[in-house]
Design a protein around this motif. Structure first.
Motif, PDB file in Angstrom:
ATOM      1  N   MET A 195       0.807  -1.187  -0.055  1.00  0.00           N
ATOM      2  CA  MET A 195      -0.072  -0.106   0.130  1.00  0.00           C
ATOM      3  C   MET A 195       0.665   1.311   0.017  1.00  0.00           C
ATOM      4  N   ILE A 196       2.071   1.310   0.684  1.00  0.00           N
ATOM      5  CA  ILE A 196       2.825   2.337   0.624  1.00  0.00           C
ATOM      6  C   ILE A 196       3.326   2.538  -0.529  1.00  0.00           C
ATOM      7  N   GLU A 197       3.873   1.344  -1.422  1.00  0.00           N
ATOM      8  CA  GLU A 197       4.427   1.609  -2.559  1.00  0.00           C
ATOM      9  C   GLU A 197       3.363   2.032  -3.666  1.00  0.00           C
ATOM     10  N   ARG A 198       2.412   1.470  -3.343  1.00  0.00           N
ATOM     11  CA  ARG A 198       1.171   2.339  -4.368  1.00  0.00           C
ATOM     12  C   ARG A 198       0.714   3.507  -3.980  1.00  0.00           C
ATOM     13  N   ILE A 206      -5.423  -4.885  -3.040  1.00  0.00           N
ATOM     14  CA  ILE A 206      -4.569  -5.047  -2.022  1.00  0.00           C
ATOM     15  C   ILE A 206      -4.868  -6.691  -1.374  1.00  0.00           C
ATOM     16  N   PHE A 207      -6.085  -7.113  -1.438  1.00  0.00           N
ATOM     17  CA  PHE A 207      -6.402  -8.264  -0.741  1.00  0.00           C
ATOM     18  C   PHE A 207      -6.027  -9.454  -1.965  1.00  0.00           C
ATOM     19  N   GLU A 208      -6.165  -9.152  -3.155  1.00  0.00           N
ATOM     20  CA  GLU A 208      -5.877  -9.905  -4.196  1.00  0.00           C
ATOM     21  C   GLU A 208      -4.584  -9.988  -4.519  1.00  0.00           C
ATOM     22  N   ASN A 209      -3.530  -9.071  -4.186  1.00  0.00           N
ATOM     23  CA  ASN A 209      -2.260  -9.022  -4.624  1.00  0.00           C
ATOM     24  C   ASN A 209      -1.243  -8.925  -3.721  1.00  0.00           C
ATOM     25  N   PHE A 210      -1.463  -8.759  -2.157  1.00  0.00           N
ATOM     26  CA  PHE A 210      -0.492  -8.841  -1.205  1.00  0.00           C
ATOM     27  C   PHE A 210       0.398 -10.173  -1.341  1.00  0.00           C
ATOM     28  N   LYS A 219       1.917 -11.215  -3.866  1.00  0.00           N
ATOM     29  CA  LYS A 219       2.551 -11.407  -5.191  1.00  0.00           C
ATOM     30  C   LYS A 219       3.983 -10.924  -4.582  1.00  0.00           C
ATOM     31  N   ILE A 220       4.833 -11.548  -3.660  1.00  0.00           N
ATOM     32  CA  ILE A 220       6.048 -10.952  -3.286  1.00  0.00           C
ATOM     33  C   ILE A 220       6.965 -11.795  -4.234  1.00  0.00           C
ATOM     34  N   GLU A 221       7.999 -11.316  -4.631  1.00  0.00           N
ATOM     35  CA  GLU A 221       9.040 -11.974  -5.546  1.00  0.00           C
ATOM     36  C   GLU A 221      10.309 -11.791  -4.654  1.00  0.00           C
ATOM     37  N   VAL A 222      11.495 -12.802  -5.084  1.00  0.00           N
ATOM     38  CA  VAL A 222      12.547 -12.885  -4.385  1.00  0.00           C
ATOM     39  C   VAL A 222      13.748 -12.861  -5.554  1.00  0.00           C
ATOM     40  N   SER A 273       6.858  -6.652  -7.509  1.00  0.00           N
ATOM     41  CA  SER A 273       7.553  -6.155  -8.881  1.00  0.00           C
ATOM     42  C   SER A 273       6.546  -4.793  -9.319  1.00  0.00           C
ATOM     43  N   GLU A 274       7.482  -4.237 -10.244  1.00  0.00           N
ATOM     44  CA  GLU A 274       6.929  -2.643 -10.450  1.00  0.00           C
ATOM     45  C   GLU A 274       5.448  -2.780 -11.289  1.00  0.00           C
ATOM     46  N   ALA A 275       5.454  -4.156 -11.794  1.00  0.00           N
ATOM     47  CA  ALA A 275       3.966  -4.519 -12.410  1.00  0.00           C
ATOM     48  C   ALA A 275       2.922  -4.586 -11.319  1.00  0.00           C
ATOM     49  N   THR A 276       3.124  -5.044 -10.331  1.00  0.00           N
ATOM     50  CA  THR A 276       2.354  -5.227  -9.180  1.00  0.00           C
ATOM     51  C   THR A 276       2.008  -4.062  -8.633  1.00  0.00           C
ATOM     52  N   ILE A 277       3.007  -3.076  -8.319  1.00  0.00           N
ATOM     53  CA  ILE A 277       2.905  -1.979  -7.674  1.00  0.00           C
ATOM     54  C   ILE A 277       2.039  -0.780  -8.562  1.00  0.00           C
TER      55      ILE A 277
END
Length: 317
Positions: A258-261, A294-298, A300-303, A311-315
């Motif tokens: 949420m901060i990133e967005r 947020i509920f659908e994409n929280f 999608k953490i990548e490493v 990812s930039e796409a998720t943000i």
């Protein structure tokens, strides 16, 4: 022994008719009954936490005591009058447990900023805390005797390292320092507290963000976002379908997204200002605009190269 800092200012009335009203300075007191965490450390944590807040309560108390290992894997609500804690073995003797319980009871009894209506619940509140303490409950919570007088109390179990205990203490302190949580907003909004349970994700996510941030800050580290994302990533790897309601690890990660967005700011999490009123109840309702993302994409953490991120796409999404 106990450590405290208090300041008192008195404003005097100028005329017979205006009754002098004493303006109380803030009180900060702390006590640890645990080897490995001193009362001074707990007071330092309280000072650090309250120092972040835009609008801290007048009184704040911190209490830490040790418990042993869980006696079994299941909660024991029958032992704790319905509270879903687990029994743990004792570290302290009976006399010491009496002291821990008395510390809370006496602190509460001595509060000067609570009105008689609040004080009517003091005995019941102290008895409940005493049940937890004497029963070896794995309790970490934020008793709030009244609006201006708050606390954080943590039973530190043998299987937790000090870093974890510190995070938990800061997390609970954040709840204690939040002016308007569900309990306070219930009468303001005319809604039953239970009808707002689907808002807990935001109260817990912000508190855990604060807990991890403050514990890292206390250690002079700045890797707190990595800590949050890694914990959530590992949890999600074990249970990819985990919903946002599941636990504080994924809820804290959601705060990062949420901060990133640009939906919230770190500053407003850290200074407690989302909880200076009850507006957050509507803003962060799961059905409010933007929350579905947020509920659908929280999750999608990548490493990549040992670094965790959205990812930039998720943000951008």
């Amino acid at each position: 022994g106990e450590v405290s800092e208090s300041a008192t200012e008195t404003a005097t009335g100028t005329t017979e008719t205006s009754k002098p009203k004493a303006k109380r300075g803030p009180t900060r007191v702390a006590m640890s009954f645990a080897d490995g965490i001193t009362s001074q450390e707990v007071l330092d944590w309280i000072d650090a936490a309250t120092g972040q807040m835009l609008n801290p309560p007048t009184d704040f108390m911190g209490l830490v005591w040790p418990i042993g290992r869980a006696l079994d894997d299941e909660p024991d609500p029958q032992v704790f009058d319905g509270d879903p804690f687990m029994e743990h073995s004792d570290v302290l003797g009976d006399d010491e447990l009496d002291e821990v319980a008395a510390y809370f009871r006496n602190w509460q009894a001595g509060l000067e900023g609570c009105d008689p209506e609040d004080a009517r619940g003091f005995d019941e509140g102290a008895a409940r805390v005493e049940r937890w303490i004497k029963g070896g409950a794995n309790v970490a919570t934020a008793p709030d005797p009244c609006f201006e007088s708050r606390s954080a109390i943590v039973a530190w179990s043998t299987d937790q390292n000090k870093q974890t205990a510190k995070q938990v203490f800061f997390h609970e302190s954040y709840h204690g320092l939040s002016n308007y949580l569900l309990r306070q907003c219930s009468p303001v909004l005319g809604r039953q507290e239970d009808s707002m349970n689907d808002l807990r994700w935001f109260a817990e996510g912000t508190a855990d963000y604060f807990g991890v941030y403050m514990a890292a800050k206390d250690d002079g580290r700045d890797d707190y976002v990595q800590t949050m994302l890694k914990r959530a990533y590992l949890d999600l790897r074990g249970d990819p379908g985990m919903p946002l309601e599941a636990n504080t690890y994924v809820q804290a990660a959601a705060m990062v997204l949420m901060i990133e967005r640009g939906m919230i700011t770190e500053e407003q999490i850290l200074n407690g200002s989302y909880f200076n009123s009850c507006d957050w109840i509507n803003t962060f309702d799961p059905d409010a605009p933007g929350m579905d993302y947020i509920f659908e994409n929280f999750n999608k953490i990548e490493v990549s190269g040992g670094s965790y991120s959205y990812s930039e796409a998720t943000i951008a999404g």
